[in-house]
Design an enzyme around this catalytic site. Structure first.
Site, PDB file in Angstrom:
ATOM      1  CG  ASP A 116      39.446  50.508  38.429  1.00 49.98           C
ATOM      2  OD1 ASP A 116      40.673  50.636  38.533  1.00 49.98           O
ATOM      3  OD2 ASP A 116      38.796  49.612  39.011  1.00 49.98           O
ATOM      4  CG  ASP A 118      43.018  44.728  38.194  1.00 47.14           C
ATOM      5  OD1 ASP A 118      43.112  43.537  37.882  1.00 47.14           O
ATOM      6  OD2 ASP A 118      43.902  45.581  37.931  1.00 47.14           O
ATOM      7  CG  ASP A 306      36.913  47.673  41.672  1.00 44.52           C
ATOM      8  OD1 ASP A 306      37.765  48.397  41.108  1.00 44.52           O
ATOM      9  OD2 ASP A 306      37.190  46.600  42.232  1.00 44.52           O
TER      10      ASP A 306
END
Ligand SMILES: O=P(O)(O)OC[C@H]1O[C@H](O[C@H]2O[C@H](CO)[C@@H](O)[C@H](O)[C@H]2O)[C@H](O)[C@@H](O)[C@@H]1O
Length: 373
Positions: A116, A118, A306
């Site tokens: 991922d 960000d 996240d």
């Protein structure tokens, strides 16, 4: 062939000695879902119900929950915070602490990395346009990609995430997996040039809702609307908490006019996207299939993320009983990931350890071959 079996607790996967992978490399394994067909009545009803009465207070509560300050304050109030954290860590141990078990489970398998962006490769910052990754993180990702096929899977528009990462040798799945592209043609990769956009019919609608959201939220100081091509983000990280209710009401009002779109929530952001059955988990499966690993036992997908949207990918790994899901979080969260890392700095350490381990294993193999010759 004799089997070496390694069972990693919490992951529930087994590693076997290599067998030739029987899977053909299919580049376009899924027929693109057609927008009209994909939006079933059930989906429409669910979307409408989601935005129905009583949703607003729930929305504001959930906006609060996505704020780290609130989450920490709430956690601090609860008794036995340390115990809770320790119990969570026991269920989702550090991927660094369990590194040896993870790599042991990859014996005889091809590791495929899914990252991922960000909050995973770049730290969370107030301005989404300034979420740069460090040069050292870029070097770590570049090194990983030299050894393992590597994909960036992001909620952002693919072009924007590419501008941040700047590595042409990677796969990119932007817009929560709705915009997939393989590495440039010059690459040796199996799935070079692959392009898949299952929500292309929604482009005009997304553009329209983007404009509407800009117009309707301009009175909310600090709100920021981001066009992610096949989805739209409405950020509230810089909005005064007193205005969260008004913002949620405004976004909800616009959404009522677009029953073919749905809204989810990420880290201090509302994410508006088509109701098609496509997400980061489907993107992971698509990429594995494109790489020739459909129904293949000899692959170990490693997914690090996240956000709530990364849970779709963690669930896919659980369902397949194959792979390693790693949640990046300092705080206990409901997750289908097996392991955890605290922050992007730990993600970088994990990537560098993988590279080092791979280089060492190759060197050992070379030495063994020389000794046998
Ligand atoms: O799937 P991801 O790559 O994690 O993208 C999810 C969203 O990430 C970005 O927003 C998040 O990061 C921003 C910069 O650190 C932060 O300001 C924001 O509060 C976070 O939600 C991106 O801007 C969104 O469009 C993505 O949907």
């Amino acid at each position: 062939m004799a089997q070496t079996t390694v069972v990693v607790p919490e992951v529930g996967m087994t590693a076997a000695t290599p067998t030739a992978c029987p899977c053909p490399g299919s580049l376009f394994p899924y027929p693109p879902p057609r927008a009209g067909m994909a939006v079933s009545r059930k989906c429409l009803r669910a979307a409408q119900a989601e935005l129905g009465a009583g949703m607003l207070s729930g929305l504001v509560e959930s906006m609060r929950a996505s704020s780290p300050t609130h989450a920490r304050a709430a956690a601090a109030l609860a008794a036995g915070v340390d115990d809770e954290h320790a119990a969570w860590m026991a269920r989702h141990p550090s991927a660094l602490g369990k590194f040896e078990e993870i790599v042991a489970a990859s014996k005889g398998k091809q590791i495929v990395m899914f990252l991922d962006y960000d909050g995973t490769l770049s730290p969370i910052v107030d301005d989404p346009d300034a979420a740069f990754m460090s040069e050292t993180m870029r070097m770590a990702v570049r090194s990983v990609a030299k050894h393992f096929p590597t994909a960036i899977v992001s909620g952002r528009c693919r072009d924007k995430v590419f501008e941040f990462v700047k590595l042409a040798e990677l796969y990119y799945a932007g817009s929560h997996g709705m915009d997939i592209k393989g590495p440039a043609k010059s690459s040796k990769s199996k799935a070079k040039g692959v392009l898949f956009q299952p929500a292309s019919e929604f482009l005009p609608m997304i553009e329209e809702v983007h404009q509407r959201l800009i117009e309707e939220t301009k009175h909310v100081a600090g709100a920021k609307v981001e066009n992610n091509k096949f989805c739209v983000s409405v950020h509230f990280r810089c909005v005064d908490e007193k205005s969260w209710g008004a913002l949620a009401e405004t976004v909800k009002g616009v959404m009522r006019e677009y029953p073919k779109l749905r809204m989810s929530q990420g880290r201090m952001v509302f994410e508006v996207r088509p109701t098609i059955k496509w997400d980061k988990g489907k993107a992971l499966e698509f990429l594995l299939e494109s790489l020739g690993f459909a129904d293949c036992p000899n692959v170990l997908p490693v997914y690090i993320g996240d956000d709530r949207t990364d849970e779709d990918a963690f669930k896919v790994l659980r369902r397949r009983g194959q792979g390693v899901g790693i949640l990046v979080s300092k705080h206990p969260k409901d997750t289908s990931a097996s392991f955890s890392l605290q922050e992007p700095a730990e993600v970088m350490e994990f990537l560098l350890r993988l590279v080092e381990w791979k280089q060492l294993s190759r060197a050992r193999l070379r030495l063994r071959r020389q000794a046998d010759a």
